[in-house]
Scaffold this active site. Structure first.
Site, PDB file in Angstrom:
ATOM      1  N   GLY A 175      70.990  22.195  30.824  1.00  0.00           N
ATOM      2  CA  GLY A 175      72.183  21.475  30.382  1.00  0.00           C
ATOM      3  C   GLY A 175      72.297  20.042  30.863  1.00  0.00           C
ATOM      4  O   GLY A 175      73.402  19.498  30.935  1.00  0.00           O
ATOM      5  N   SER A 176      71.169  19.391  31.136  1.00  0.00           N
ATOM      6  CA  SER A 176      71.286  18.003  31.617  1.00  0.00           C
ATOM      7  C   SER A 176      71.704  17.047  30.497  1.00  0.00           C
ATOM      8  O   SER A 176      72.415  16.071  30.748  1.00  0.00           O
ATOM      9  CB  SER A 176      70.001  17.529  32.299  1.00  0.00           C
ATOM     10  OG  SER A 176      68.979  17.324  31.365  1.00  0.00           O
ATOM     11  N   ASN A 195      70.223  17.224  17.002  1.00  0.00           N
ATOM     12  CA  ASN A 195      69.359  17.781  18.053  1.00  0.00           C
ATOM     13  C   ASN A 195      68.681  16.629  18.778  1.00  0.00           C
ATOM     14  O   ASN A 195      68.465  15.571  18.200  1.00  0.00           O
ATOM     15  CB  ASN A 195      68.303  18.700  17.441  1.00  0.00           C
ATOM     16  CG  ASN A 195      67.412  19.339  18.496  1.00  0.00           C
ATOM     17  OD1 ASN A 195      67.898  19.761  19.550  1.00  0.00           O
ATOM     18  ND2 ASN A 195      66.116  19.405  18.247  1.00  0.00           N
ATOM     19  N   HIS A 210      65.123  15.817  20.868  1.00  0.00           N
ATOM     20  CA  HIS A 210      63.771  16.381  20.999  1.00  0.00           C
ATOM     21  C   HIS A 210      62.920  15.421  21.830  1.00  0.00           C
ATOM     22  O   HIS A 210      62.936  14.211  21.589  1.00  0.00           O
ATOM     23  CB  HIS A 210      63.181  16.572  19.599  1.00  0.00           C
ATOM     24  CG  HIS A 210      61.814  17.144  19.616  1.00  0.00           C
ATOM     25  ND1 HIS A 210      61.571  18.492  19.778  1.00  0.00           N
ATOM     26  CD2 HIS A 210      60.593  16.550  19.527  1.00  0.00           C
ATOM     27  CE1 HIS A 210      60.268  18.704  19.771  1.00  0.00           C
ATOM     28  NE2 HIS A 210      59.648  17.539  19.626  1.00  0.00           N
ATOM     29  N   ASP A 254      67.842  20.081   9.990  1.00  0.00           N
ATOM     30  CA  ASP A 254      67.758  20.630   8.637  1.00  0.00           C
ATOM     31  C   ASP A 254      67.126  22.022   8.707  1.00  0.00           C
ATOM     32  O   ASP A 254      67.019  22.602   9.790  1.00  0.00           O
ATOM     33  CB  ASP A 254      67.012  19.662   7.687  1.00  0.00           C
ATOM     34  CG  ASP A 254      65.537  19.538   8.029  1.00  0.00           C
ATOM     35  OD1 ASP A 254      65.061  20.257   8.953  1.00  0.00           O
ATOM     36  OD2 ASP A 254      64.842  18.743   7.376  1.00  0.00           O
ATOM     37  N   GLU A 255      66.654  22.519   7.583  1.00  0.00           N
ATOM     38  CA  GLU A 255      66.147  23.903   7.557  1.00  0.00           C
ATOM     39  C   GLU A 255      64.809  24.052   8.261  1.00  0.00           C
ATOM     40  O   GLU A 255      64.378  25.161   8.554  1.00  0.00           O
ATOM     41  CB  GLU A 255      66.039  24.400   6.104  1.00  0.00           C
ATOM     42  CG  GLU A 255      67.375  24.706   5.440  1.00  0.00           C
ATOM     43  CD  GLU A 255      68.056  23.476   4.849  1.00  0.00           C
ATOM     44  OE1 GLU A 255      67.591  22.331   5.113  1.00  0.00           O
ATOM     45  OE2 GLU A 255      69.064  23.643   4.141  1.00  0.00           O
ATOM     46  N   GLY A 256      64.129  22.954   8.512  1.00  0.00           N
ATOM     47  CA  GLY A 256      62.809  23.032   9.134  1.00  0.00           C
ATOM     48  C   GLY A 256      62.874  22.949  10.651  1.00  0.00           C
ATOM     49  O   GLY A 256      63.946  22.951  11.252  1.00  0.00           O
ATOM     50  N   GLU A 292      66.408  10.340  27.247  1.00  0.00           N
ATOM     51  CA  GLU A 292      67.214  11.271  26.434  1.00  0.00           C
ATOM     52  C   GLU A 292      68.686  11.137  26.781  1.00  0.00           C
ATOM     53  O   GLU A 292      69.557  11.108  25.916  1.00  0.00           O
ATOM     54  CB  GLU A 292      66.790  12.726  26.695  1.00  0.00           C
ATOM     55  CG  GLU A 292      65.430  13.086  26.163  1.00  0.00           C
ATOM     56  CD  GLU A 292      65.121  14.571  26.376  1.00  0.00           C
ATOM     57  OE1 GLU A 292      65.995  15.419  26.165  1.00  0.00           O
ATOM     58  OE2 GLU A 292      63.977  14.878  26.764  1.00  0.00           O
TER      59      GLU A 292
HETATM   60  C1  GRF Z   1      65.348  18.455  26.634  1.00  0.00           C
HETATM   61  O1  GRF Z   1      64.102  17.906  26.934  1.00  0.00           O
HETATM   62  C2  GRF Z   1      65.618  18.362  25.149  1.00  0.00           C
HETATM   63  O2  GRF Z   1      65.038  17.239  24.552  1.00  0.00           O
HETATM   64  C3  GRF Z   1      64.943  19.601  24.622  1.00  0.00           C
HETATM   65  O3  GRF Z   1      65.170  20.582  25.610  1.00  0.00           O
HETATM   66  C4  GRF Z   1      65.385  19.957  26.858  1.00  0.00           C
HETATM   67  C5  GRF Z   1      66.726  20.438  27.352  1.00  0.00           C
HETATM   68  O4  GRF Z   1      67.019  19.983  28.634  1.00  0.00           O
HETATM   69  N1  GRF Z   1      65.446  19.939  23.313  1.00  0.00           N
HETATM   70  P1  GRF Z   1      68.503  20.094  29.191  1.00  0.00           P
HETATM   71  O5  GRF Z   1      68.891  21.564  29.083  1.00  0.00           O
HETATM   72  O6  GRF Z   1      69.379  19.217  28.357  1.00  0.00           O
HETATM   73  O7  GRF Z   1      68.416  19.650  30.613  1.00  0.00           O
END
Ligand code: GRF
Length: 202
Positions: free
Chosen positions: A15-16, A109, A111, A143-145, A176
């Site tokens: 959950g960071s 999302n 990623h 999306d769906e993919g 992120e």
């Molecule tokens: C992050 O690297 C995010 O990009 C990916 O999963 C990880 C989740 O980390 N989808 P956190 O739980 O937000 O710390």
């Protein structure tokens, strides 16, 4: 009428990114309210954190239920909170086309790669194995993919010779945490459109 700026955050673990969104809201950098944090795992670290910070949090276990049964409950919970956006933050379940179509252009999302390179799992190792010199992170519509929706924002992180999957992951994570709040703000401000696959400012 006031614009809806509520977000729901879906997590499965640490959950960071959720925490970074909370920090950005509390510091005034992100103009949004967290309607609910939902985890599919009772042992997700992020759930303790959300509780300790006073946010509404719900555990919706998926174990023992079919995808359809689980998603039916999840959709009902989300609709009750009526968020403008659903932010996946380390949510480790694939969402069905029906789920995605229930919330069109409302699911985001984050990623940890520069999509479309390296979708899926273990992506820092994938980037190292491929030998790319730059990786980074991407915020995209769901999306769906798998990690294939329109790209909203990206940050680049250079790869150094000494990197392993952990060192690269932790440098990407720093980016992120900055990128997600900015992307959420941009989408909530509604001053954008999608042309083809391009998410562009109006
Ligand atoms: C992050 O690297 C995010 O990009 C990916 O999963 C990880 C989740 O980390 N989808 P956190 O739980 O937000 O710390």
């Amino acid at each position: 009428m006031e614009q809806n700026r509520k977000i729901a955050i879906l997590i499965s673990g640490r959950g960071s990114n959720m925490q970074a969104l909370m920090d950005a809201i509390e510091s005034g950098e992100l103009n949004a309210q967290i309607a609910v944090v939902i985890s599919n795992r009772a042992d997700a670290q992020g759930i303790q954190l959300a509780k300790s910070r006073g946010y509404t949090s719900v555990i919706m276990p998926s174990r023992g239920l079919s995808r359809q049964e689980h998603e039916k409950l999840l959709i009902a919970e989300l609709k009750w909170h009526n968020p403008a956006l659903i932010c996946l933050a380390g949510y480790m379940r694939l969402l069905s086309p029906e789920f995605v179509q229930t919330f069109p252009q409302q699911i985001l999302n984050i990623h940890p790669s520069l999509l479309p390179a390296f979708p899926g799992l273990d992506v820092q190792q994938q980037a190292l194995d491929y030998g790319v010199k730059y990786s980074g992170c991407t915020v995209h519509f769901v999306d769906e993919g798998c990690d294939s929706g329109a790209i909203i924002a990206q940050s680049v992180v250079p790869i150094v010779d000494e990197d392993n999957a952990q060192t690269l992951a932790s440098r990407i994570l720093v980016e992120e945490h900055k990128l997600y709040a900015k992307a959420v703000q941009f989408i909530l401000d509604r001053n954008w459109q999608i042309v083809g696959r391009r998410v562009i400012k109006n």
